[in-house]
Write a protein that holds these residues in place. Structure first.
Motif, mmCIF file in Angstrom:
data_model
loop_
_atom_site.group_PDB
_atom_site.id
_atom_site.type_symbol
_atom_site.label_atom_id
_atom_site.label_comp_id
_atom_site.label_asym_id
_atom_site.label_seq_id
_atom_site.Cartn_x
_atom_site.Cartn_y
_atom_site.Cartn_z
ATOM 1 N N HIS A 113 -13.956 -3.012 -1.051
ATOM 2 C CA HIS A 113 -13.072 -2.064 -1.751
ATOM 3 C C HIS A 113 -11.801 -1.793 -0.923
ATOM 4 O O HIS A 113 -10.846 -1.251 -1.441
ATOM 5 N N LEU B 25 1.542 1.827 -3.443
ATOM 6 C CA LEU B 25 0.371 2.395 -4.138
ATOM 7 C C LEU B 25 0.324 3.914 -3.934
ATOM 8 O O LEU B 25 0.004 4.666 -4.857
ATOM 9 N N LEU C 101 -4.167 -3.588 -11.689
ATOM 10 C CA LEU C 101 -4.256 -2.222 -11.154
ATOM 11 C C LEU C 101 -3.823 -1.193 -12.198
ATOM 12 O O LEU C 101 -4.350 -0.080 -12.242
ATOM 13 N N TRP D 167 -9.562 -4.074 -11.918
ATOM 14 C CA TRP D 167 -8.863 -3.033 -11.160
ATOM 15 C C TRP D 167 -8.854 -3.357 -9.675
ATOM 16 O O TRP D 167 -8.522 -4.461 -9.290
ATOM 17 N N GLU D 168 -9.209 -2.430 -8.803
ATOM 18 C CA GLU D 168 -9.168 -2.701 -7.364
ATOM 19 C C GLU D 168 -10.198 -3.794 -7.004
ATOM 20 O O GLU D 168 -10.080 -4.455 -5.988
ATOM 21 N N HIS E 249 -7.032 -4.649 0.186
ATOM 22 C CA HIS E 249 -5.721 -4.971 -0.395
ATOM 23 C C HIS E 249 -4.929 -5.966 0.451
ATOM 24 O O HIS E 249 -4.310 -6.864 -0.113
ATOM 25 N N GLU F 11 0.831 -1.220 0.000
ATOM 26 C CA GLU F 11 0.000 0.000 0.000
ATOM 27 C C GLU F 11 0.862 1.266 0.000
ATOM 28 O O GLU F 11 0.483 2.275 -0.597
ATOM 29 N N TYR G 116 -7.999 4.750 -4.616
ATOM 30 C CA TYR G 116 -7.424 3.639 -3.848
ATOM 31 C C TYR G 116 -7.830 3.750 -2.393
ATOM 32 O O TYR G 116 -7.551 4.748 -1.735
#
Ligand SMILES: Cc1ncc(C[n+]2csc(CCOP(=O)(O)OP(=O)(O)O)c2C)c(N)n1
Length: 329
Positions: free
Chosen positions: A65, A25, A84, A97-98, A68, A22, A38
């Motif tokens: 959502h 990210l 991603l 995607w996520e 991660h 993360e 995100y």
């Protein structure tokens, strides 16, 4: 200690993969490389790692959502980064995607429609029961989502049909800008389980070993047809999504954030591992370095993958039929 050195080191690796992933990210968002929003779970890792580390490879995960930590620990890094970055070699050809999904890795899709993961999870659990499989479904759910009608209906059916499922409510005290105190009149979300005829517990979601032990038991019971609700209390350190200035948090809320950050679940777990001589600082440094290298290599690989063509962007087989349809379980 209830867990072996190997299991504890594995949990450390899983926690650190979540955190370092993360943090990467955040960097990618800042440099404008990642499309979309995100929803980071920094500071909440113990909930999802406690759960994932208790699951068998054949058990199914229904993420949200903000999942991660759980998802990155079940997927291959290269293919996840492809997803991603919207690349064709991602699990869903860059369309998930996520909300990535992979039946092979037993990660079901997170729905953008809040609370819809629960009926999906119940459908899966029902299919598993009908097919006499030994797997269970772990359904992640936020505190806000837990008040959605879909979740209540799903819990009712799960208890009624004695389905192999654990509802893990990750209470991070916020639903976008709404604090927990303004979401519901109940003080513990686990109390609702009794209304459906299930067991419900509320635990410290910042203690990975507590979550692990609770999930070990809940999963074992779910496997025997005894579903339950686990509410793990943690705290959302960041805004709702990366880049959200969270202006809805007042000065008292900011103090709460600072307190939560002092209670970092990874810092706590690290201190325990050092004190119990499970790992040395050098061991930890080596693990962290290796994870960062793997993440950086995965990004380089993902960037080599092509973006989908215009035609491929409207080929929904990668999201539905090919990936999720046919022989579901
Ligand atoms: C049906 C529906 N209502 C509202 C939203 C907008 N929305 C997205 S995330 C969110 C808050 C979710 O809070 P929570 O379930 O506590 O999860 P967290 O984001 O804290 O992890 C809301 C209201 C949505 N996506 N779907």
């Amino acid at each position: 200690m209830k867990y072996s050195k190997e299991q504890l080191v594995k949990m450390y690796e899983q926690l650190q993969l979540s955190r370092i992933f993360e943090e990467k990210l955040i960097e990618l968002v800042a440099e404008g490389s990642l499309p979309g929003f995100y929803h980071l779970a920094i500071g909440q890792e113990a909930v999802q790692i406690g759960a994932v580390s208790a699951m068998d490879d054949d058990d199914y995960l229904v993420p949200t959502h903000r999942s991660h930590p759980a998802v990155v620990n079940r997927l291959e890094l290269d293919k996840f980064f492809c997803e991603l970055l919207g690349r064709y070699d991602g699990y869903n050809q860059g369309k998930g995607w996520e909300h990535v999904s992979s039946v092979e890795r037993k990660v079901l899709p997170a729905s953008g429609d809040l609370g819809v993961g629960a009926p999906l999870a119940v459908g899966y659990a029902w299919a598993l029961k009908m097919d006499k499989k030994d797997s269970v479904v772990v359904c992640l759910c936020g505190d806000g989502a837990s008040s959605e009608g879909n979740v209540h209906e799903a819990m009712n059916i799960a208890a009624l049909f004695k389905l192999p499922i654990v509802f893990l409510i990750e209470n991070n005290k916020w639903a976008i800008s709404t604090p927990f105190s303004k979401q519901t009149a109940v003080d513990k979300l686990s109390k609702r389980a009794a209304g459906y005829g299930m067991k419900g517990v509320t635990i410290d979601g910042n203690d990975v070993l507590t979550v692990r032990a609770t999930m070990d038991e809940a999963i074992a019971k779910a496997r025997k047809g005894e579903p339950s609700v686990v509410e793990a209390v943690t705290y959302r350190w960041k805004g709702h999504f990366e880049g959200d200035p969270a202006t809805y948090r007042n000065a008292d809320d900011q103090k709460e954030v600072e307190e939560a950050m002092k209670n970092c679940p990874i810092k706590k777990f690290k201190a325990m591992l050092l004190q119990e001589n499970v790992m040395t600082p050098e061991d930890m440094e080596a693990v962290d370095k290796n994870i960062l290298q793997k993440i950086e290599d995965a990004i380089v690989e993902a960037r080599k993958s092509p973006l989908p063509t215009e035609k491929q962007t409207v080929d929904y087989d990668a999201v539905y039929a090919t990936n999720l349809g046919g022989d579901l379980v």
